[in-house]
Design a protein around this motif. Structure first.
Motif, PDB file in Angstrom:
ATOM      1  N   ARG A   2       0.814  -1.218   0.000  1.00 43.25           N
ATOM      2  CA  ARG A   2       0.000   0.000   0.000  1.00 43.25           C
ATOM      3  C   ARG A   2       0.844   1.265   0.000  1.00 43.25           C
ATOM      4  O   ARG A   2       0.343   2.347  -0.314  1.00 43.25           O
ATOM      5  CB  ARG A   2      -0.932   0.005   1.222  1.00 43.25           C
ATOM      6  N   THR A   3       2.113   1.144   0.356  1.00 42.31           N
ATOM      7  CA  THR A   3       2.988   2.311   0.336  1.00 42.31           C
ATOM      8  C   THR A   3       3.611   2.546  -1.030  1.00 42.31           C
ATOM      9  O   THR A   3       4.268   3.579  -1.235  1.00 42.31           O
ATOM     10  CB  THR A   3       4.103   2.160   1.377  1.00 42.31           C
ATOM     11  N   LYS A   4       3.421   1.615  -1.962  1.00 39.05           N
ATOM     12  CA  LYS A   4       4.034   1.735  -3.282  1.00 39.05           C
ATOM     13  C   LYS A   4       2.999   1.821  -4.396  1.00 39.05           C
ATOM     14  O   LYS A   4       3.055   2.699  -5.243  1.00 39.05           O
ATOM     15  CB  LYS A   4       4.970   0.543  -3.536  1.00 39.05           C
ATOM     16  N   GLN A   5       2.061   0.858  -4.414  1.00 36.16           N
ATOM     17  CA  GLN A   5       1.075   0.843  -5.483  1.00 36.16           C
ATOM     18  C   GLN A   5      -0.074   1.812  -5.185  1.00 36.16           C
ATOM     19  O   GLN A   5      -0.321   2.167  -4.020  1.00 36.16           O
ATOM     20  CB  GLN A   5       0.524  -0.569  -5.683  1.00 36.16           C
ATOM     21  N   LYS A  46      10.626   4.452  -8.371  1.00 36.30           N
ATOM     22  CA  LYS A  46      11.995   3.942  -8.483  1.00 36.30           C
ATOM     23  C   LYS A  46      13.012   5.004  -8.110  1.00 36.30           C
ATOM     24  O   LYS A  46      14.071   4.692  -7.546  1.00 36.30           O
ATOM     25  CB  LYS A  46      12.232   3.443  -9.908  1.00 36.30           C
ATOM     26  N   THR A  47      12.715   6.254  -8.414  1.00 36.67           N
ATOM     27  CA  THR A  47      13.615   7.365  -8.083  1.00 36.67           C
ATOM     28  C   THR A  47      13.228   8.048  -6.774  1.00 36.67           C
ATOM     29  O   THR A  47      13.819   9.065  -6.417  1.00 36.67           O
ATOM     30  CB  THR A  47      13.597   8.395  -9.226  1.00 36.67           C
ATOM     31  N   ASN A  48      12.241   7.508  -6.075  1.00 36.05           N
ATOM     32  CA  ASN A  48      11.799   8.077  -4.801  1.00 36.05           C
ATOM     33  C   ASN A  48      11.512   6.935  -3.836  1.00 36.05           C
ATOM     34  O   ASN A  48      10.416   6.797  -3.304  1.00 36.05           O
ATOM     35  CB  ASN A  48      10.553   8.947  -5.023  1.00 36.05           C
ATOM     36  N   GLN A  49      12.526   6.107  -3.604  1.00 36.02           N
ATOM     37  CA  GLN A  49      12.334   4.893  -2.821  1.00 36.02           C
ATOM     38  C   GLN A  49      12.192   5.153  -1.325  1.00 36.02           C
ATOM     39  O   GLN A  49      11.696   4.290  -0.598  1.00 36.02           O
ATOM     40  CB  GLN A  49      13.503   3.933  -3.061  1.00 36.02           C
ATOM     41  N   ARG A  54       9.350  12.710  -1.053  1.00 33.70           N
ATOM     42  CA  ARG A  54       8.515  13.692  -1.744  1.00 33.70           C
ATOM     43  C   ARG A  54       7.280  12.998  -2.297  1.00 33.70           C
ATOM     44  O   ARG A  54       7.268  11.779  -2.489  1.00 33.70           O
ATOM     45  CB  ARG A  54       9.287  14.354  -2.883  1.00 33.70           C
ATOM     46  N   LEU A  55       6.258  13.772  -2.549  1.00 28.75           N
ATOM     47  CA  LEU A  55       5.037  13.288  -3.173  1.00 28.75           C
ATOM     48  C   LEU A  55       4.974  13.839  -4.587  1.00 28.75           C
ATOM     49  O   LEU A  55       5.159  15.043  -4.806  1.00 28.75           O
ATOM     50  CB  LEU A  55       3.803  13.728  -2.379  1.00 28.75           C
ATOM     51  N   VAL A  56       4.712  12.956  -5.525  1.00 27.76           N
ATOM     52  CA  VAL A  56       4.599  13.355  -6.930  1.00 27.76           C
ATOM     53  C   VAL A  56       3.111  13.457  -7.263  1.00 27.76           C
ATOM     54  O   VAL A  56       2.385  12.460  -7.201  1.00 27.76           O
ATOM     55  CB  VAL A  56       5.301  12.348  -7.855  1.00 27.76           C
ATOM     56  N   TRP A  78      11.553  10.982 -14.129  1.00 27.92           N
ATOM     57  CA  TRP A  78      12.918  10.547 -14.437  1.00 27.92           C
ATOM     58  C   TRP A  78      13.901  11.414 -13.665  1.00 27.92           C
ATOM     59  O   TRP A  78      13.748  12.639 -13.583  1.00 27.92           O
ATOM     60  CB  TRP A  78      13.206  10.668 -15.932  1.00 27.92           C
ATOM     61  N   ALA A  79      14.917  10.802 -13.084  1.00 21.24           N
ATOM     62  CA  ALA A  79      15.895  11.551 -12.306  1.00 21.24           C
ATOM     63  C   ALA A  79      17.003  12.116 -13.170  1.00 21.24           C
ATOM     64  O   ALA A  79      17.812  12.918 -12.700  1.00 21.24           O
ATOM     65  CB  ALA A  79      16.498  10.658 -11.227  1.00 21.24           C
ATOM     66  N   SER A  80      17.079  11.717 -14.445  1.00 19.24           N
ATOM     67  CA  SER A  80      18.140  12.176 -15.335  1.00 19.24           C
ATOM     68  C   SER A  80      17.568  12.291 -16.748  1.00 19.24           C
ATOM     69  O   SER A  80      16.343  12.224 -16.956  1.00 19.24           O
ATOM     70  CB  SER A  80      19.329  11.204 -15.297  1.00 19.24           C
ATOM     71  N   ASP A  81      18.466  12.439 -17.696  1.00 15.87           N
ATOM     72  CA  ASP A  81      18.043  12.515 -19.094  1.00 15.87           C
ATOM     73  C   ASP A  81      17.797  11.142 -19.699  1.00 15.87           C
ATOM     74  O   ASP A  81      17.765  11.004 -20.924  1.00 15.87           O
ATOM     75  CB  ASP A  81      19.117  13.241 -19.913  1.00 15.87           C
ATOM     76  N   ALA A  82      17.616  10.153 -18.855  1.00 16.91           N
ATOM     77  CA  ALA A  82      17.386   8.799 -19.367  1.00 16.91           C
ATOM     78  C   ALA A  82      16.087   8.701 -20.148  1.00 16.91           C
ATOM     79  O   ALA A  82      15.910   7.761 -20.933  1.00 16.91           O
ATOM     80  CB  ALA A  82      17.363   7.803 -18.209  1.00 16.91           C
TER      81      ALA A  82
END
Length: 463
Positions: free
Chosen positions: A300-303, A324-327, A331-333, A430-434
């Motif tokens: 419940r903390t992920k999905q 994946k970038t906020n494990q 922060r809340l997106v 995304w945390a980078s230009d990936a």
């Protein structure tokens, strides 16, 4: 004057005796008339009786007297052997008794030490301390908590990958009779060459090498490997075995419309899957934010949960607590979804329709499937199976697509709609230009580049 002995022989006529030779014990003696050694005289018998070495011992004498035949000797030897065997058994019993006594003394000493430790714990108030376990001291509890904290530093997927990498490394060393711990440059390079037989990507092999390094660091064992030689091996394998990564084909709005036509949205399962498809496409979501691998592993903390989707008129606000970038949940997106009037691809309409067919509490998973009288969360295997089945029914090669096709397709569509790259990166978290690796450029996009260059040249020529 002639003298005679008891036998009547005149002793005057006999040769003199050599007493010195007789005393030395040599073979020389007195010789009789015939030149042979005289052994039957009374004097010789007397000398044998007087010599203590030639006199029989008392034991031999008694044995001659008591044992008149061989049967008596056999019984005596048997009795002696039985006595020796009894003595040996008594010695073994004595040794075992002494060993048992020593063990009992040590066990008693250990019990005494344990009682002393328990007494110390009671004096320190361990059992009354709510921060400590009743079965251990505060230091033991602290060490246990530290172990759990260090274990939580790796995500569940990372832990599984490490275990797979370690298992492969140990099996390799066992198969070739090599020393696994600590490793060396030669062993690690041989491991790289061995992996290249079954792995096409050098990046995957590099991950296994990193796993071996993590094994040494976590075990506090020096990792003394020459990185230059390891990098040479990896680079050589990349050159000898060129590998083109296979990416999932992007899903476009036109493909979504074709899927929509073959669905029956009056079916609660179809309605749930359709809403999930639209969320994944417009929000550029990873599958880990939407579904779990199994029903029991739903987190419940992920999905997403129903309460993570806020409705406000024709607007939906989706809150992502983890990614994946906020494990670590720092922060809340918040990502909005707006309605698309009179379009089958409207995410707001799809969500409301799903909630009407599958009502559930706010704390339940966002996407559910009916199973009998219960509702179960959608799992990744079911999502993958339903997606490929829908694509096949719509006339597409389902093997080219996966759940990742929504993320790649949504990013490519946004870029084609001239959305700035920074906003695409923000929307997809995304945390980078990936994110640029996810973009799919069509031939028309590349022709647009040529047209811009052509128009600029024409303008410069007219000046």
């Amino acid at each position: 004057m002639a003298y005679s002995n008891k036998s009547g022989v005149e002793t005057r006529k006999l040769p003199p005796k050599d007493y010195k030779a007789m005393h030395r014990g040599t073979d020389e003696g007195f010789e009789g008339p015939s030149g042979n050694v005289e052994c039957g005289s009374d004097d010789h018998e007397a000398s044998d009786r007087d010599d203590p070495e030639n006199r029989p011992s008392q034991f031999q004498a008694s044995q001659r007297e008591d044992s008149g035949d061989d049967g008596n000797n056999f019984r005596l030897q048997k009795a002696i052997s039985a006595a020796d065997e009894e003595i040996r058994e008594l010695k073994e019993r004595l040794s075992a008794a002494r060993t048992t006594q020593v063990l009992q003394q040590k066990q008693q000493k250990i019990r005494g030490l344990r009682k002393q430790l328990e007494e110390l714990d009671r004096r320190e108030g361990v059992k009354d301390d709510p921060c400590c376990n009743r079965t251990g001291s505060p230091l033991v509890t602290l060490k246990k908590d530290l172990k759990e904290s260090m274990k939580a530093a790796f995500a569940a997927g990372t832990q599984q990958n490490l275990q797979t990498q370690w298992k492969a490394y140990f099996l390799f060393c066992e198969a070739f009779g090599l020393v696994a711990i600590p490793t060396c440059t030669e062993v690690l390079c041989l491991f790289i060459q061995f992996l290249s037989r079954s792995m096409k990507s050098s990046d995957s092999i590099r991950n296994y090498v990193s796993g071996v390094k993590s094994l040494h660091l976590l075990s506090d064992i020096p990792f003394e490997v020459r990185s230059y030689e390891v990098n040479l091996a990896l680079r050589g394998i990349s050159r000898l075995n060129p590998h083109l990564p296979v990416q999932a084909a992007p899903i476009t709005p036109s493909i979504l419309q074709d899927i929509y036509r073959i669905l029956d949205l009056s079916d609660p399962s179809h309605a749930s899957f359709w809403c999930l498809f639209l969320f994944a496409f417009f929000l550029l979501l990873r599958k880990s934010n939407l579904v779990a691998d199994t029903v029991n592993t739903f987190d419940r903390t992920k999905q997403l949960l129903r309460q993570d989707v806020y409705q406000e008129g024709n607007l939906l606000l989706v809150v992502l607590k983890w990614s994946k970038t906020n494990q670590f949940g720092r922060r809340l997106v918040r990502s909005p979804l707006i309605a698309i009037p009179e379009s089958p691809l409207c995410p707001v309409k799809a969500f409301k329709h799903m909630c009407a067919l599958l009502p559930a509490p706010p704390s339940s998973p966002a996407f559910l499937l009916p199973e009998g009288k219960k509702l179960r969360p959608v799992t990744y295997p079911k999502l993958q199976s339903f997606l490929r089945d829908s694509l096949a029914r719509a006339g597409y090669n389902s093997k080219l697509f996966s759940s990742h096709s929504f993320r790649r397709g949504g990013a490519s569509w946004a870029f084609r709609c001239q959305v700035p790259g920074e906003l695409i990166q923000l929307q997809g978290d995304w945390a980078s230009d990936a994110y640029k690796a996810y973009l799919d450029f069509s031939l028309e996009d590349k022709l647009a580049v040529c047209r811009h260059v052509r128009d600029a040249i024409i303008v410069n020529q007219t000046r």
